[in-house]
Motif scaffolding. Structure first.
Motif: not given
Length: 84
Positions: A78-83
């Motif tokens: 449910t989340f993103r990692i990185g830019p």
């Protein structure tokens, strides 16, 4: 550091820098307690080092698999990692 289980004490001879012993005593430090704590920390650190060494190949294989296949449940994040 907590000990895993109570144990009987055993008398042991140690060679320790005389000046260090004098300073510890002057400060009211319990030499046996300090030595025991230091040895317990060294034992734990060595166990951890050996465990990592023994399992290094499994870590390498896992990381290789993830690089090749991605994280198994990545689609459900449910989340993103990185830019962004």
């Amino acid at each position: 550091m907590k000990h895993e289980r109570p144990s009987r004490k055993t008398a042991t001879n140690l060679s320790i820098n005389a000046h260090l012993v004098e300073e510890a005593r002057a400060l009211g430090l319990n030499l046996s307690e300090m030595a025991e704590r230091g040895i317990a920390e060294a034992v734990q650190a060595e166990k951890e080092r050996r465990w990592k060494e023994e399992n290094a190949e499994a870590f390498r294989q896992h990381n290789e698999w993830v690089e090749k296949n991605g994280l198994p449940l990545e689609a459900y994040r449910t989340f993103r990692i990185g830019p962004v």
